[in-house]
Write an enzyme that holds these catalytic residues in place. Structure first.
Site, PDB file in Angstrom:
ATOM      1  N   LEU A  39      -8.093 -19.203  -7.012  1.00  0.00           N
ATOM      2  CA  LEU A  39      -8.391 -18.068  -6.126  1.00  0.00           C
ATOM      3  C   LEU A  39      -7.184 -17.764  -5.232  1.00  0.00           C
ATOM      4  O   LEU A  39      -6.212 -18.506  -5.202  1.00  0.00           O
ATOM      5  CB  LEU A  39      -9.636 -18.378  -5.300  1.00  0.00           C
ATOM      6  CG  LEU A  39     -10.929 -18.422  -6.141  1.00  0.00           C
ATOM      7  CD1 LEU A  39     -12.073 -19.046  -5.351  1.00  0.00           C
ATOM      8  CD2 LEU A  39     -11.307 -17.024  -6.633  1.00  0.00           C
ATOM      9  N   ILE A 188      10.903  -8.196  -0.369  1.00  0.00           N
ATOM     10  CA  ILE A 188      11.061  -9.374  -1.228  1.00  0.00           C
ATOM     11  C   ILE A 188      12.534  -9.753  -1.335  1.00  0.00           C
ATOM     12  O   ILE A 188      12.907 -10.924  -1.203  1.00  0.00           O
ATOM     13  CB  ILE A 188      10.466  -9.123  -2.637  1.00  0.00           C
ATOM     14  CG1 ILE A 188       8.935  -9.035  -2.533  1.00  0.00           C
ATOM     15  CG2 ILE A 188      10.882 -10.209  -3.623  1.00  0.00           C
ATOM     16  CD1 ILE A 188       8.213  -8.841  -3.835  1.00  0.00           C
ATOM     17  N   HIS A 452       5.394 -17.113  31.923  1.00  0.00           N
ATOM     18  CA  HIS A 452       6.827 -17.340  32.026  1.00  0.00           C
ATOM     19  C   HIS A 452       7.124 -18.824  31.830  1.00  0.00           C
ATOM     20  O   HIS A 452       6.419 -19.655  32.407  1.00  0.00           O
ATOM     21  CB  HIS A 452       7.326 -16.919  33.413  1.00  0.00           C
ATOM     22  CG  HIS A 452       8.784 -17.203  33.614  1.00  0.00           C
ATOM     23  ND1 HIS A 452       9.762 -16.407  33.071  1.00  0.00           N
ATOM     24  CD2 HIS A 452       9.427 -18.206  34.270  1.00  0.00           C
ATOM     25  CE1 HIS A 452      10.950 -16.899  33.395  1.00  0.00           C
ATOM     26  NE2 HIS A 452      10.789 -17.991  34.116  1.00  0.00           N
TER      27      HIS A 452
HETATM   28  P1  FAD Z   1      -3.898  -9.658  -5.596  1.00  0.00           P
HETATM   29  O1  FAD Z   1      -3.580 -10.645  -4.573  1.00  0.00           O
HETATM   30  O2  FAD Z   1      -2.844  -9.239  -6.549  1.00  0.00           O
HETATM   31  O3  FAD Z   1      -5.143 -10.256  -6.403  1.00  0.00           O
HETATM   32  C1  FAD Z   1      -5.684  -9.651  -7.513  1.00  0.00           C
HETATM   33  C2  FAD Z   1      -6.289 -10.722  -8.412  1.00  0.00           C
HETATM   34  O4  FAD Z   1      -7.051 -10.073  -9.425  1.00  0.00           O
HETATM   35  C3  FAD Z   1      -5.249 -11.560  -9.151  1.00  0.00           C
HETATM   36  O5  FAD Z   1      -5.406 -12.920  -8.829  1.00  0.00           O
HETATM   37  C4  FAD Z   1      -5.508 -11.292 -10.620  1.00  0.00           C
HETATM   38  O6  FAD Z   1      -5.374 -12.449 -11.431  1.00  0.00           O
HETATM   39  C5  FAD Z   1      -6.956 -10.819 -10.600  1.00  0.00           C
HETATM   40  N1  FAD Z   1      -7.302  -9.933 -11.715  1.00  0.00           N
HETATM   41  C6  FAD Z   1      -6.629  -8.823 -12.139  1.00  0.00           C
HETATM   42  N2  FAD Z   1      -7.284  -8.249 -13.170  1.00  0.00           N
HETATM   43  C7  FAD Z   1      -8.383  -9.010 -13.415  1.00  0.00           C
HETATM   44  C8  FAD Z   1      -9.450  -8.932 -14.358  1.00  0.00           C
HETATM   45  N3  FAD Z   1      -9.527  -7.950 -15.263  1.00  0.00           N
HETATM   46  N4  FAD Z   1     -10.401  -9.892 -14.322  1.00  0.00           N
HETATM   47  C9  FAD Z   1     -10.354 -10.916 -13.410  1.00  0.00           C
HETATM   48  N5  FAD Z   1      -9.364 -11.013 -12.507  1.00  0.00           N
HETATM   49  C10 FAD Z   1      -8.400 -10.086 -12.506  1.00  0.00           C
HETATM   50  N6  FAD Z   1       1.739  -9.489   1.881  1.00  0.00           N
HETATM   51  C11 FAD Z   1       1.623  -9.769   3.196  1.00  0.00           C
HETATM   52  O7  FAD Z   1       0.793  -9.167   3.868  1.00  0.00           O
HETATM   53  N7  FAD Z   1       2.403 -10.721   3.790  1.00  0.00           N
HETATM   54  C12 FAD Z   1       3.341 -11.399   3.100  1.00  0.00           C
HETATM   55  O8  FAD Z   1       4.028 -12.252   3.667  1.00  0.00           O
HETATM   56  C13 FAD Z   1       3.507 -11.116   1.729  1.00  0.00           C
HETATM   57  N8  FAD Z   1       4.425 -11.783   1.003  1.00  0.00           N
HETATM   58  C14 FAD Z   1       4.547 -11.500  -0.328  1.00  0.00           C
HETATM   59  C15 FAD Z   1       5.524 -12.178  -1.044  1.00  0.00           C
HETATM   60  C16 FAD Z   1       5.685 -11.935  -2.392  1.00  0.00           C
HETATM   61  C17 FAD Z   1       6.749 -12.675  -3.148  1.00  0.00           C
HETATM   62  C18 FAD Z   1       4.833 -10.999  -3.054  1.00  0.00           C
HETATM   63  C19 FAD Z   1       4.955 -10.741  -4.528  1.00  0.00           C
HETATM   64  C20 FAD Z   1       3.854 -10.311  -2.338  1.00  0.00           C
HETATM   65  C21 FAD Z   1       3.710 -10.553  -0.973  1.00  0.00           C
HETATM   66  N9  FAD Z   1       2.760  -9.882  -0.197  1.00  0.00           N
HETATM   67  C22 FAD Z   1       2.657 -10.141   1.132  1.00  0.00           C
HETATM   68  C23 FAD Z   1       1.852  -8.894  -0.788  1.00  0.00           C
HETATM   69  C24 FAD Z   1       0.463  -9.509  -1.047  1.00  0.00           C
HETATM   70  O9  FAD Z   1       0.614 -10.593  -1.930  1.00  0.00           O
HETATM   71  C25 FAD Z   1      -0.482  -8.469  -1.648  1.00  0.00           C
HETATM   72  O10 FAD Z   1      -0.518  -7.321  -0.824  1.00  0.00           O
HETATM   73  C26 FAD Z   1      -1.890  -9.028  -1.766  1.00  0.00           C
HETATM   74  O11 FAD Z   1      -1.915 -10.156  -2.585  1.00  0.00           O
HETATM   75  C27 FAD Z   1      -2.838  -7.968  -2.337  1.00  0.00           C
HETATM   76  O12 FAD Z   1      -4.122  -8.485  -2.464  1.00  0.00           O
HETATM   77  P2  FAD Z   1      -5.143  -7.946  -3.572  1.00  0.00           P
HETATM   78  O13 FAD Z   1      -6.385  -8.721  -3.370  1.00  0.00           O
HETATM   79  O14 FAD Z   1      -5.204  -6.472  -3.513  1.00  0.00           O
HETATM   80  O15 FAD Z   1      -4.480  -8.293  -4.975  1.00  0.00           O
HETATM   81  P1  NAI Z   2      10.096  -2.674  -1.762  1.00  0.00           P
HETATM   82  O1  NAI Z   2       9.505  -1.384  -2.162  1.00  0.00           O
HETATM   83  O2  NAI Z   2       9.884  -3.225  -0.407  1.00  0.00           O
HETATM   84  O3  NAI Z   2      11.686  -2.611  -1.972  1.00  0.00           O
HETATM   85  C1  NAI Z   2      12.285  -2.269  -3.201  1.00  0.00           C
HETATM   86  C2  NAI Z   2      13.677  -1.741  -2.916  1.00  0.00           C
HETATM   87  O4  NAI Z   2      14.401  -1.647  -4.133  1.00  0.00           O
HETATM   88  C3  NAI Z   2      13.673  -0.354  -2.292  1.00  0.00           C
HETATM   89  O5  NAI Z   2      14.351  -0.383  -1.070  1.00  0.00           O
HETATM   90  C4  NAI Z   2      14.374   0.500  -3.347  1.00  0.00           C
HETATM   91  O6  NAI Z   2      15.157   1.535  -2.778  1.00  0.00           O
HETATM   92  C5  NAI Z   2      15.230  -0.506  -4.089  1.00  0.00           C
HETATM   93  N1  NAI Z   2      15.591  -0.131  -5.461  1.00  0.00           N
HETATM   94  C6  NAI Z   2      14.783   0.380  -6.426  1.00  0.00           C
HETATM   95  N2  NAI Z   2      15.493   0.584  -7.576  1.00  0.00           N
HETATM   96  C7  NAI Z   2      16.758   0.172  -7.347  1.00  0.00           C
HETATM   97  C8  NAI Z   2      17.949   0.124  -8.144  1.00  0.00           C
HETATM   98  N3  NAI Z   2      17.970   0.528  -9.414  1.00  0.00           N
HETATM   99  N4  NAI Z   2      19.087  -0.339  -7.594  1.00  0.00           N
HETATM  100  C9  NAI Z   2      19.090  -0.760  -6.289  1.00  0.00           C
HETATM  101  N5  NAI Z   2      17.983  -0.736  -5.491  1.00  0.00           N
HETATM  102  C10 NAI Z   2      16.838  -0.277  -6.016  1.00  0.00           C
HETATM  103  O7  NAI Z   2       9.602  -3.698  -2.917  1.00  0.00           O
HETATM  104  P2  NAI Z   2       9.679  -5.285  -3.027  1.00  0.00           P
HETATM  105  O8  NAI Z   2      10.694  -5.847  -2.120  1.00  0.00           O
HETATM  106  O9  NAI Z   2       9.773  -5.563  -4.474  1.00  0.00           O
HETATM  107  O10 NAI Z   2       8.261  -5.742  -2.500  1.00  0.00           O
HETATM  108  C11 NAI Z   2       7.067  -5.219  -3.089  1.00  0.00           C
HETATM  109  C12 NAI Z   2       5.949  -5.206  -2.085  1.00  0.00           C
HETATM  110  O11 NAI Z   2       5.464  -6.518  -1.848  1.00  0.00           O
HETATM  111  C13 NAI Z   2       6.376  -4.704  -0.716  1.00  0.00           C
HETATM  112  O12 NAI Z   2       6.356  -3.304  -0.656  1.00  0.00           O
HETATM  113  C14 NAI Z   2       5.340  -5.309   0.174  1.00  0.00           C
HETATM  114  O13 NAI Z   2       4.234  -4.464   0.218  1.00  0.00           O
HETATM  115  C15 NAI Z   2       4.975  -6.609  -0.530  1.00  0.00           C
HETATM  116  N6  NAI Z   2       5.592  -7.743   0.174  1.00  0.00           N
HETATM  117  C16 NAI Z   2       5.321  -7.942   1.501  1.00  0.00           C
HETATM  118  C17 NAI Z   2       5.908  -8.969   2.194  1.00  0.00           C
HETATM  119  C18 NAI Z   2       5.623  -9.126   3.636  1.00  0.00           C
HETATM  120  O14 NAI Z   2       4.696  -8.504   4.131  1.00  0.00           O
HETATM  121  N7  NAI Z   2       6.355  -9.958   4.380  1.00  0.00           N
HETATM  122  C19 NAI Z   2       6.831  -9.908   1.555  1.00  0.00           C
HETATM  123  C20 NAI Z   2       7.074  -9.590   0.171  1.00  0.00           C
HETATM  124  C21 NAI Z   2       6.450  -8.555  -0.465  1.00  0.00           C
END
Ligand code: FAD
Ligand code: NAI
Length: 473
Positions: A39, A188, A452
């Protein structure tokens, strides 16, 4: 088939699992179907949680290596044991994902490990992970299937999760690359670029736009952020577009080709590892949405109305797979709202008060409008800023980079946006979210007593600076 459920939730990420727990707490007979085998979704398994474990531990390592002597702490030698660091990350992940499983038990949520697909809007087939198939039935179905990595357009780059990695591979590298090229200077790219830079990699971030930090960041903050990260050793190539990345031979370097965003001569850079971080896209594969007629928009997002109803009656949708920022806490709020709609017919999410945090050091956090947004909408506003350099706690901590910036309505001091770059920005932003949620004015905040010496005093003084003068700067 079992007895009909009151609610079937497809996907066990932050959207789905929170919705399932809230629905069960409201007395609805609820099942959550998740195919991953664990999960917590993207966030707990390959997103928020493992990345924060790596960010925290790589920060401590880097600090021990570079930032101790002038504090009066002599450390003879600092070594990196990457296997142990990865193990610590895995422990955080499994502890939390199992924790969600116990919360399901505690709240009486049924959990099916398998892949769901619609037979009809009220009937779902599940391919069980352990083999075999089952069906569940419910008048209410919630799609919470999340998102996946956006592949590089035109198939010009193939992710192998070894030399060319997505965020998932970048969280699992067993060796620190000598050179790492990051495609995309969004959230990311900056978080995971920071991790490997701190651990010793030479990191170059190539970003198409003229600024880093992704959508919604305040331009002034983004510029300061870029300078601070550059000082930490990360190289930036802005206004630059990556065209391709080609691994050389079996285990040679990867050659990345890029050109100015506006067009021009192409150049190349070599890297041991390339991180592709150009965004994420909604995930609906194999769900059978076309079979029941659920509408998607041009970006593949499930179309919903203001009550999370899709185009098919009884089928709702939340989280990354539909509109809005792809953030775990946004998905969670929607999960609660949908459970409340199912139980009472009412639910609410304030999309004007959703914080964004980038967990680098210093952290960057914001909520509400940026200066660019206010200029675009023609809103009259005032700015209040307070630098951490003038904050006593930041001084004692020897951690003074950054600023708190308030944007308030010119006539009323209503807080419209708060942007922070600085130590603990991600925690401090919670006060700004509360302020916006309760329509506070800057003066309300400035007249609230803050302890503070704390970093939060910078928050109070920035509020004060927006309508009057700060005391300590
Ligand atoms: P998900 O978390 O993607 O969950 C969807 C689930 O559905 C998955 O586990 C998948 O296996 C399941 N699923 C899909 N299709 C099916 C199916 N047909 N049957 C059964 N199960 C299925 N957000 C933040 O707010 N803070 C952060 O610090 C942050 N860091 C991130 C770092 C990275 C590297 C990445 C990639 C993302 C990060 N995010 C962060 C974004 C965050 O992970 C997502 O916004 C969040 O997980 C979305 O939640 P969700 O429930 O919509 O989908
Ligand atoms: P992003 O949308 O934040 O950034 C992607 C970047 O790639 C953009 O700035 C775009 O201009 C650039 N780009 C696209 N094509 C390109 C190219 N050909 N050459 C050079 N640059 C290019 O997407 P990212 O970082 O992949 O993260 C995806 C999502 O995951 C975020 O939008 C966020 O919602 C979620 N996330 C949230 C985190 C948090 O809340 N701390 C941490 C990590 C992910």
């Amino acid at each position: 088939p079992s007895e009909p459920y009151d609610a079937v939730i497809i996907g066990g990420g932050p959207g789905g699992y929170v919705c399932a727990i809230k629905a069960a707490q409201a007395g609805l007979k609820t099942v959550c179907i998740e195919k991953r085998g664990a999960l917590g979704g993207t966030c707990l398994n390959v997103g928020c949680i493992p990345s924060k474990a790596m960010l925290n531990n790589s920060h401590l390592y880097h600090q021990a290596k570079t930032d101790m002597k002038h504090r009066g702490i002599d450390i003879d030698s600092v070594g990196l044991n990457i296997d142990t660091m990865l193990k610590a990350k895995t422990q955080a992940v499994t502890g939390l994902t199992r924790g969600v499983e116990s919360l399901f038990k505690k709240n009486g949520v049924d959990y099916i490990k398998g892949t769901a697909s619609f037979i009809t809007p009220t009937r779902i087939a599940v391919q069980l992970n352990d083999g075999g198939e089952t069906e569940v039935e419910s008048k209410n179905v919630v799609i919470a299937t999340g998102s996946e990595v956006t592949p590089f357009p035109g198939g010009a780059i193939t992710i192998d999760e070894k030399r060319i990695v997505s965020s998932t591979g970048a969280l699992d590298l067993t060796k620190v690359p000598k050179k790492m090229t990051v495609i995309g200077g969004g959230v990311i790219g900056l978080e995971l670029g920071s991790v490997w830079s701190r651990l010793g990699a030479e990191v170059t971030v190539i970003e198409f736009l003229g600024g880093i930090g992704g959508a919604g960041i305040d331009e002034e903050i983004a510029k300061q952020f870029e300078k601070i990260l550059a000082k930490q050793g990360i190289k930036f190539k802005l206004n630059t577009k990556v065209i391709s990345a080609e691994p050389q031979g079996e285990d040679g370097p990867v050659v990345v080709t890029f050109e100015p965003a506006k067009g021009g001569e192409a150049e190349t850079i070599e890297a041991d590892v390339v991180l592709v971080a150009v965004g994420r896209r909604p995930y609906t594969e194999g769900l059978g949405l076309d079979k029941i007629g659920v509408d998607l928009d041009g970006k593949g997002r499930v179309v919903v109305d203001s009550q999370y109803n899709t185009s098919v009656k009884g089928v709702r949708c939340i989280g990354d797979v539909t509109f809005g920022p792809m953030l775990a806490h946004k998905a969670e709020e929607e999960g609660v709202a949908v459970a409340e709609y199912l139980k009472t017919g009412h639910g609410h999410v304030n999309y004007g008060a959703i914080p964004a945090v980038i967990y680098t050091h210093p952290e960057v956090a914001w909520v509400g409008a940026s200066e660019g947004d206010l200029k675009k909408s023609g809103t009259k506003y005032k700015v209040g800023k307070f630098p951490f350099l003038a904050n006593s706690r930041a001084k004692t901590n020897m951690d003074t980079e950054g600023v708190v910036k308030f944007l308030v309505e010119a006539e009323t001091d209503l807080v419209l946006g708060v942007h922070i770059i600085g130590p603990n920005a991600g925690e401090m932003i919670a006060s700004a979210v509360l302020a916006i949620e309760y329509s506070a004015s800057a003066e309300d905040i400035a007249r609230t007593c803050h302890a503070h010496p704390t970093l939060s005093e910078a928050f109070k003084e920035a509020a004060m600076a927006s309508y009057s003068k700060p005391i300590n700067f």
